[in-house]
Design a protein around this motif. Sequence first.
Motif, short mmCIF file in Angstrom:
data_model
loop_
_atom_site.label_atom_id
_atom_site.label_comp_id
_atom_site.label_asym_id
_atom_site.label_seq_id
_atom_site.Cartn_x
_atom_site.Cartn_y
_atom_site.Cartn_z
N GLU A 178 0.65 0.40 -12.54
CA GLU A 178 -0.03 -0.63 -11.77
C GLU A 178 0.53 -0.74 -10.36
OE1 GLU A 178 0.06 -4.32 -13.79
OE2 GLU A 178 -1.22 -3.64 -15.45
N GLN A 179 1.77 -0.33 -10.15
CA GLN A 179 2.37 -0.42 -8.82
C GLN A 179 3.03 0.91 -8.47
OE1 GLN A 179 5.08 -3.76 -8.96
NE2 GLN A 179 3.51 -5.16 -8.22
N ARG A 180 3.14 1.16 -7.18
CA ARG A 180 3.90 2.30 -6.68
C ARG A 180 4.55 1.92 -5.35
NH1 ARG A 180 1.04 5.99 -3.12
NH2 ARG A 180 -1.07 5.25 -2.69
N ARG A 181 5.45 2.77 -4.89
CA ARG A 181 6.22 2.44 -3.70
C ARG A 181 5.50 2.92 -2.43
NH1 ARG A 181 11.86 5.07 -3.76
NH2 ARG A 181 10.66 6.80 -2.90
N HIS A 182 5.54 2.09 -1.42
CA HIS A 182 4.97 2.40 -0.11
C HIS A 182 6.08 2.32 0.93
CE1 HIS A 182 0.98 1.78 -1.96
NE2 HIS A 182 1.56 0.76 -2.56
N ASP A 183 5.87 2.91 2.08
CA ASP A 183 6.90 2.87 3.12
C ASP A 183 6.29 2.92 4.50
OD1 ASP A 183 6.81 5.80 4.09
OD2 ASP A 183 7.12 6.04 1.94
N VAL A 233 11.41 1.37 5.90
CA VAL A 233 11.18 0.18 5.07
C VAL A 233 10.34 0.60 3.87
CG1 VAL A 233 10.31 -2.18 5.02
CG2 VAL A 233 11.21 -1.22 7.15
N ARG A 234 10.82 0.31 2.66
CA ARG A 234 10.12 0.68 1.44
C ARG A 234 9.95 -0.55 0.54
NH1 ARG A 234 13.01 6.00 -0.93
NH2 ARG A 234 14.57 4.42 -1.49
N TRP A 235 8.78 -0.67 -0.07
CA TRP A 235 8.48 -1.79 -0.94
C TRP A 235 7.51 -1.36 -2.04
CZ3 TRP A 235 6.25 -0.67 3.61
CH2 TRP A 235 4.85 -0.65 3.67
N TRP A 236 7.34 -2.20 -3.04
CA TRP A 236 6.45 -1.92 -4.16
C TRP A 236 5.24 -2.85 -4.09
CZ3 TRP A 236 7.13 1.85 -7.91
CH2 TRP A 236 8.35 2.53 -7.88
N SER A 237 4.05 -2.23 -4.29
CA SER A 237 2.81 -3.00 -4.29
C SER A 237 1.79 -2.28 -5.16
CB SER A 237 2.30 -3.17 -2.85
OG SER A 237 1.19 -4.04 -2.83
N ALA A 243 -5.09 -1.10 -2.22
CA ALA A 243 -3.95 -2.02 -2.30
C ALA A 243 -2.81 -1.54 -1.39
CB ALA A 243 -3.46 -2.13 -3.73
N GLY A 244 -2.61 -0.22 -1.31
CA GLY A 244 -1.57 0.30 -0.43
C GLY A 244 -1.85 0.03 1.03
N TRP A 245 -3.10 0.24 1.44
CA TRP A 245 -3.45 -0.01 2.84
C TRP A 245 -3.33 -1.50 3.18
CZ3 TRP A 245 -8.40 3.23 1.82
CH2 TRP A 245 -8.06 4.58 1.84
N GLU A 246 -3.78 -2.35 2.25
CA GLU A 246 -3.70 -3.79 2.52
C GLU A 246 -2.25 -4.25 2.62
OE1 GLU A 246 -5.92 -5.60 -0.59
OE2 GLU A 246 -7.88 -5.26 0.38
N SER A 247 -1.40 -3.77 1.72
CA SER A 247 0.00 -4.19 1.77
C SER A 247 0.68 -3.65 3.02
CB SER A 247 0.74 -3.73 0.52
OG SER A 247 0.88 -2.32 0.48
N LYS A 248 0.38 -2.42 3.42
CA LYS A 248 0.98 -1.87 4.64
C LYS A 248 0.52 -2.65 5.86
CE LYS A 248 1.94 2.44 5.03
NZ LYS A 248 1.95 3.92 5.17
N ASP A 249 -0.73 -3.05 5.89
CA ASP A 249 -1.23 -3.87 7.00
C ASP A 249 -0.45 -5.17 7.09
OD1 ASP A 249 -3.50 -4.72 8.96
OD2 ASP A 249 -3.49 -6.30 7.44
N LYS A 250 -0.27 -5.84 5.94
CA LYS A 250 0.47 -7.10 5.93
C LYS A 250 1.92 -6.90 6.35
CE LYS A 250 -2.89 -9.66 4.18
NZ LYS A 250 -3.50 -10.80 4.88
#
Length: 289
Positions: A178-183, A233-237, A243-250
């Motif tokens: 359901e989640q993976r790491r973005h950076d 900077v790395r985070w999980w979303s 969902a990845g694009w939205e979280s990176k935008d935020k």
Amino acid sequence: MNLLETLLDQLNGMADQAVRMLPSLAIAVVILIATSIVAKFTVNIANILIGKTELRPSLRTLIETLVRLGVWLLGLMIAAIIIFPDLTPASLVAGLGIGAVAIGFAFQDIFENFLAGVLIMVREKMRIGDVIECEGIIGKVEHITLRETHVRKLSGEVTVVPNSILFKNPVEIFTDKEQRRHDVVIGVSYDTDLDQAAEVIRKAVTDLEEVDTEKGIDIFAQEFNSSSVDFLVRWWSGSTPRAGWESKDKVVRAIKRGLDEAGIEIPFPYITHTFKERVPLGESPGESA
């Protein structure tokens, strides 16, 4: 006259043989009718047994097809032996084996995709609705058949991918979890207190609802760039591309806002220009005033 008599004799012999075969043909027709009934009954039993499991729909269709095919092959073999008494089960199996080899060579690609489709359905790693990437194709899996897989690209087009490509090449499944790491990489000026910058970035990212703070937020001073010190900077979303694009935008917006409020500069890259001195004709560069 001899030719005509020979022809008539052959026709009479064929007619007599056909009449003698009528009982066998009738029995063979009855066997085929019974085979059809048994095939439907067997498929219904298979559906009842499969209904108690959590198999994917495409795999259930495969099992139903194999059960129906097996019943019909058995019925056809029995009917053929009744019509042609000289045939034996061993000779029929041998003939089917030779025929299968010949058909296999003629339709190698089709059978390769068929077997790959069976194995893809059995291993159950790639599911309907997963977002995958394989050989440059990125999209959502919409349908898996025995020969091909339909992948809906993120731009809306459907790509029909042969199953052998998905089986023989690495497939990256983005939505396996359901989640993976973005950076994202962010740079700050050289006169910045890096500890303060890291703390500002961490607070900005932590305050976002789209970020799973329980899995941790990584902030690493990565490298000395031409005009900045870069942080990774790395985070999980969420695992879907949206969902990845939205979280990176935020995240980018929050980091920019936090650094601005803290008075920390995000520098532009230095641009070096080379200017050539204009020299009048007949003069060297050192002679011009």
